[in-house]
Design an enzyme around this catalytic site. Structure first.
Site, PDB file in Angstrom:
ATOM      1  N   TYR A  26      -1.957  -5.808  -8.579  1.00 49.57           N
ATOM      2  CA  TYR A  26      -2.826  -5.786  -7.400  1.00 49.57           C
ATOM      3  C   TYR A  26      -4.292  -5.685  -7.821  1.00 49.57           C
ATOM      4  CZ  TYR A  26      -4.816  -4.287  -2.934  1.00 49.57           C
ATOM      5  OH  TYR A  26      -5.588  -4.176  -1.799  1.00 49.57           O
ATOM      6  N   GLU A  48      -4.001  -1.364   5.430  1.00 53.64           N
ATOM      7  CA  GLU A  48      -4.862  -0.188   5.228  1.00 53.64           C
ATOM      8  C   GLU A  48      -4.564   0.875   6.284  1.00 53.64           C
ATOM      9  OE1 GLU A  48      -6.594   0.459   2.646  1.00 53.64           O
ATOM     10  OE2 GLU A  48      -6.852  -1.508   1.735  1.00 53.64           O
ATOM     11  N   TRP A  56      -0.873   4.266  -1.611  1.00 58.62           N
ATOM     12  CA  TRP A  56      -1.023   2.820  -1.557  1.00 58.62           C
ATOM     13  C   TRP A  56       0.159   2.139  -2.257  1.00 58.62           C
ATOM     14  CZ3 TRP A  56      -2.919  -0.568   1.403  1.00 58.62           C
ATOM     15  CH2 TRP A  56      -3.070  -1.888   0.994  1.00 58.62           C
TER      16      TRP A  56
END
Length: 191
Positions: A26, A48, A56
């Site tokens: 990522y 988000e 995350w």
């Protein structure tokens, strides 16, 4: 002090990007690269918001589940979701099952479709690609004046789960700012 870390491959990265393979991919392939289309911005905004209060890494590992559940984050398709879809999503173990966040994703799809000029054009008005870089993660802000203004504008148009911190995370993820640390091999690479 938490500065860029050199990995086994000899490349310096932001410390969070030097962790599990999901983070590394990522970090190197997506985070901070410009996203200029409405669907791409809508997906990142949803992710988000779903991440709020969670790791995350959890979101990254459920990303394909989110994509399947939310029709590839096509705002037109998600905007058409109704109460039965909310119940379906609440039963889907492939995503984060939080009613408020699910309803916000649906409402935000509707708001995105009504946004004059579109979501990408709106977000990019707050871009700050020349913001000064940071050598230490402790110096990276949680939000900025730009993210406060973006959050305020989105809320004015009916968006939910878009406070200044979420707006700033969106800006970082979508290349509106370059918060790769000084010394990271990705710093400045998106230009």
């Amino acid at each position: 002090m938490t500065t860029a870390i050199t990995g086994a491959d000899g490349l310096a990265r932001c410390p969070w990007g030097a962790g599990p393979p999901d983070y590394l991919a990522y970090h190197d392939e997506e985070w901070g690269r410009p996203v200029r289309d409405d669907q791409g911005l809508y997906e990142r905004l949803c992710l988000e918001a779903f991440q709020s209060g969670l790791s995350w890494l959890t979101i990254l590992r459920k990303r394909e589940g989110f994509r399947a559940a939310f029709c590839g984050f096509d705002p037109e398709k998600v905007a058409a979701f109704g109460p039965d879809d909310v119940e379906r999503l609440l039963g889907d173990a492939a995503i984060v099952r939080n009613r408020a966040k699910i309803e916000a994703a649906i409402g935000n799809a509707r708001a995105a479709l009504d946004l004059p000029g579109g979501l990408a054009a709106t977000a990019w008005r707050y871009a700050d690609p020349d913001a000064p870089g940071h050598a230490d993660t402790a110096d990276v802000p949680a939000f900025t004046d730009g993210s406060k203004a973006l959050a305020k504008e989105l809320k004015r148009h009916g968006f939910r789960f878009v406070g200044p911190t979420t707006a700033y995370a969106l800006m970082q993820a979508c290349g509106l700012v370059d918060d790769h640390l000084i010394g990271c091999h990705r710093r400045g690479a998106h230009r």
